[in-house]
Design an enzyme around this catalytic site. Sequence first.
Site, PDB file in Angstrom:
ATOM      1  N   ASP A 184      44.638  35.152  42.436  1.00 33.35           N
ATOM      2  CA  ASP A 184      43.587  36.164  43.240  1.00 33.35           C
ATOM      3  C   ASP A 184      44.330  35.627  44.330  1.00 33.35           C
ATOM      4  OD1 ASP A 184      40.249  34.353  43.410  1.00 33.35           O
ATOM      5  OD2 ASP A 184      41.132  36.738  44.315  1.00 33.35           O
TER       6      ASP A 184
HETATM    7  C1  GLC Z   1      38.535  37.678  45.955  1.00 32.98           C
HETATM    8  C2  GLC Z   1      38.267  36.780  45.277  1.00 32.98           C
HETATM    9  C3  GLC Z   1      38.060  37.856  43.710  1.00 32.98           C
HETATM   10  C4  GLC Z   1      38.574  39.236  43.969  1.00 32.98           C
HETATM   11  C5  GLC Z   1      39.798  39.724  45.087  1.00 32.98           C
HETATM   12  C6  GLC Z   1      40.311  40.769  45.434  1.00 32.98           C
HETATM   13  O1  GLC Z   1      39.421  35.955  46.791  1.00 32.98           O
HETATM   14  O2  GLC Z   1      38.163  35.527  44.613  1.00 32.98           O
HETATM   15  O3  GLC Z   1      37.275  37.650  42.880  1.00 32.98           O
HETATM   16  O4  GLC Z   1      38.744  39.427  42.843  1.00 32.98           O
HETATM   17  O5  GLC Z   1      40.004  38.213  45.840  1.00 32.98           O
HETATM   18  O6  GLC Z   1      39.644  40.954  46.527  1.00 32.98           O
END
Ligand code: GLC
Length: 731
Positions: free
Chosen positions: A262
């Site tokens: 993430d």
């Molecule tokens: C964010 C979220 C995740 C998302 C990613 C990209 O922090 O936790 O769900 O897909 O970043 O935007």
Amino acid sequence: MKAIELENLLKEMSLEEKVMQLVQVPGSVYAKDSATTGILQETVPEKVRRLAGSTLGIMDGGKIRDIQDEYMKHHPHHIPLLFMLDVIHGHKTVFPCPLGQGATFDPDLTEQAAAIQAEEAAADGVHVTFSPMADLVRDARWGRVMESTGEDPLLNGRMAAAMVRGYQGPDLKDGRHVASCVKHFAAYGAAEGGRDYNNTELSEHTLRDSYLPAYQEAIQAGARMVMSSFNSWNGIPVTGSEWLMKKILREEMGFEGVTISDWDAIGQLIPHGYAEDLEDAARKAMRAGVDIDMTTGAYAGYLEKLVREGRLPESELDKAVLRILTLKNDLGLFENPCRGLTEHLPVHTPEEKHALARKAAAESLVLLKNEDGVLPLKAKKLAFIGPYAMSRDLHSTWAINPDRAQGVSVWDAAQEMLPEAGVEVRAAQGCDMVEDGTGLSFFVYHDADQREKNQKWMAEALEAAAWADTAVLCLGEHLLQSGESTSRAKLTLPPCQLELLRRVKEVCGKVIVLLFCGRPLEVAQMADHASALVVCWRPGTEGGHGILDVLTGKVPPSGCLPMSFPHTVGQEPLHYDEYATGRPRPSEGNDMFTSRYLDCANSALFPFGFGLSYGKAEISPVELSGSELREGEHLTARAFLTNHGDEKAAHTVQLYIQDLVGSRVRPVRQLRDFRRVLLEPGETREIAFRIEEPMLRFWRADQTYGSEPGRFRVWISLNSRDGDPVEFRLC
Ligand code: GLC
């Protein structure tokens, strides 16, 4: 390309090129107005911009085409850039938020909606969506419950698999589908205190029985990517956990696709206290099997050094790179780096997309109360009052690129649909959405004369309420009060909205409350004041139309709660499939020295699976085709559902099973199947479910997965609380 050609390509790539395939940079590196924040263009070395394997957050097709064209001119082996985006419940046409889709209990509808989202995203050059979010959620204080489909493993699994099928379709190369990245592996939704990014404290058997199944369903449906989560479990941050990312995900679940961290989760191994520095973080994340580093620069900065120093086997790197090249190849990017952008193959017309969004919005609504038959609407003078009456912001913060001009508010739909039916309508703002103290002051600005504004709004609302014979109060959380990093310690509406409800009720006898929210809230006070209470979640582009379709009876309400609604936040985390404990609280009689609160019931105010429809539903006692079940055979459980009303009714009939004695204690009920049923007035329908041994399996005390002989209870019910069970024995 053939697989052998990919392997040959891998052999030709320099170590630097291979490392960069594992690097994902924010879209802001290429396009200033991308949806991502963080690293800016200037701070990223030219080498990284030219060689990074993927980027995220760019939403505009024209920009993606320009970036890809430029990128392909410079890449030494013409390996296309991979574009990823969060399309979790809509790209241009926005569907109900995932929690609302969970309320439909309609995986087929969700699959169709995902196909439309994929088609719109692919036409804008997107290759991968960071969806489904398959996290089980049990704590309404966590703002991201809005992105989940709820508290039940079976419902979440079916919805996650449906999204994967819809996004990816039968042919990932057809330019109308996108690869699915299931997230957030694993158990991100179990954050302690409902506080986002917090530690998760749960046993291995709860992890396996409740939190992992939905990810497994998404992987079995073919999800091509998995995203590792921010949280730690069992004392180790998931993004650095070999046990979760390799033993469980790869070896046990059989996942062979690409893993990605993430946002900045590899860098966060440092504040977690699990890595000394970014180099240590890079090593531990690679050791755990995280293929792509989302935006930290750890891989870009240190993988080459780790390989050259013999502290990271180049073979590990090669495996990750080959998985990424395979994904790009399966998307058809080597043949056409701008796939999706060039084919212009829309399958769905705008009318079809809006019709499905409208159907989904209607099906997502959950009718919690309907007294005196106030619904479907019979009023001749209706006042639509409240901050959501005229709002077209019915999507969520994760609908990052909605076609706002297409949004339909409740008031838009009321004006369009009611006068032709001879109903007079009025609208009034009534009050502000939020007031100071809701933690949104950074985003929500109040004018100096807000006080005067509120007084004027209230006066107009009370005048409209006095004029009407029924008032429709459109209340709810602010858009920014659910989603990432929006945990709340209170689950109440702002006092200004509750004051509006109270004062409108004083001047208008009949009040219907429409509640817009991304999570369960405390609704007891609303329910007391209202003749009818409808949970609308974040219903999306066609929210207004879907809501009026249900209010007018054109579509009977059919939604069921995917998460329990508490009496009070003090009950959180709250879920129906709890354990009995050694001192279960009796439903009547002396409950002293039992598992209870002094000041609140144990049960939910409105339980998982609850939802009313029009008409009066009656379900007969459940009947079993036998009293013994043997492996390889099945029992049939059946009941009869009758609609005694004079309106169409739609219900989701639910099959629950309890394992009465096990080598581990077992939940008091578990959803094992469900079916949506539409009934004409007076109609009776037989509902039958198969019961088979695999439904009874769990993570046993001997650390193996399977069923155990013994007594089981079966319910066929319209929610997770009601009904009388019958028993059978597994032999
Ligand atoms: C964010 C979220 C995740 C998302 C990613 C990209 O922090 O936790 O769900 O897909 O970043 O935007």
